[in-house]
Design an enzyme around this catalytic site. Structure first.
Site, short mmCIF file in Angstrom:
data_model
loop_
_atom_site.label_atom_id
_atom_site.label_comp_id
_atom_site.label_asym_id
_atom_site.label_seq_id
_atom_site.Cartn_x
_atom_site.Cartn_y
_atom_site.Cartn_z
N CYS A 48 0.95 -0.99 -0.12
CA CYS A 48 0.03 -0.11 0.13
C CYS A 48 0.87 1.20 0.07
O CYS A 48 2.19 1.20 0.49
CB CYS A 48 -0.99 0.17 1.17
N GLU A 50 0.87 3.91 1.83
CA GLU A 50 1.11 4.34 2.99
C GLU A 50 2.46 3.56 3.68
O GLU A 50 3.22 4.21 4.41
CB GLU A 50 -0.10 3.87 4.31
N CYS A 81 -5.76 0.31 5.21
CA CYS A 81 -6.06 -1.23 5.60
C CYS A 81 -5.79 -1.36 7.11
O CYS A 81 -4.67 -0.73 7.64
CB CYS A 81 -5.29 -2.08 4.64
N CYS A 84 -1.54 -1.26 7.26
CA CYS A 84 -0.99 -0.30 7.20
C CYS A 84 -1.26 0.84 8.75
O CYS A 84 -0.28 1.26 9.49
CB CYS A 84 -1.82 0.95 6.12
N1 THU Z 1 -4.41 0.51 -1.11
C1 THU Z 1 -3.53 1.40 -0.67
O1 THU Z 1 -2.48 1.58 -1.46
N2 THU Z 1 -3.76 2.32 0.35
C2 THU Z 1 -4.93 2.18 1.06
O2 THU Z 1 -5.29 2.96 2.00
C3 THU Z 1 -6.02 1.36 0.17
C4 THU Z 1 -5.71 0.39 -0.65
C5 THU Z 1 -4.05 -0.12 -2.40
C6 THU Z 1 -3.80 -1.50 -2.35
C7 THU Z 1 -4.18 -2.12 -3.64
O3 THU Z 1 -3.16 -1.94 -4.54
C8 THU Z 1 -5.09 -1.23 -4.04
O4 THU Z 1 -5.19 -0.15 -3.25
C9 THU Z 1 -6.70 -1.93 -3.83
O5 THU Z 1 -6.79 -2.44 -2.38
#
Ligand code: THU
Length: 125
Positions: A48, A50, A81, A84
């Site tokens: 992610c 973050e 998530c 994170c």
């Molecule tokens: N994702 C993030 O990078 N941060 C968040 O706060 C929510 C989800 C990304 C992970 C994945 O690449 C995509 O969003 C779908 O879940």
């Protein structure tokens, strides 16, 4: 800081979800580090935005992280998530701003992840 997160979102590698996320974290000396989500064909390897931003800060030697902003083009501000949130707790990031293009919501770490450290590795003897 929010604008830096939006800029970095443009670098997201999200061919599987098409869900592009940017993040920025700031330390006590006002240094800013950014991240975007980095997906993988083996889905579980996705990182992610973050955690990318936090990892960049840590790799640069920063430890005193103060606040984090995360941005995405969503109907309601994007929600980090659980993994994170736990990593934010690890580094004591006290203030977290969740954004979409129109609005933001501010939370404390305690609001996003209550009791994040209590009872882990604490022993009575
Ligand atoms: N994702 C993030 O990078 N941060 C968040 O706060 C929510 C989800 C990304 C992970 C994945 O690449 C995509 O969003 C779908 O879940």
């Amino acid at each position: 800081m929010t604008s830096r997160a939006w800029e970095t979102r443009d670098h997201a590698h999200a061919p599987y979800s098409q869900f592009f996320v940017g993040a920025a974290v700031i330390d006590a000396e006002n240094r800013i580090f950014t991240g975007c989500n980095v997906e993988n064909l083996s889905f579980g390897l996705t990182i992610c935005a973050e955690r990318v931003a936090i990892s960049c800060a840590i790799a640069a030697g920063c430890r005193n992280l103060q606040a984090l902003v995360v941005v995405a083009d969503t109907d309601t501000p994007v929600s980090p998530c659980g993994a994170c949130r736990q990593v934010m707790a690890e580094f004591g990031i006290a203030q977290i701003r969740l954004c979409n293009r129109h609005e933001f919501l501010d939370f404390s770490l305690e609001q996003l992840l209550p009791r994040s450290k209590a009872g882990i590795l604490h022993r009575t003897k």
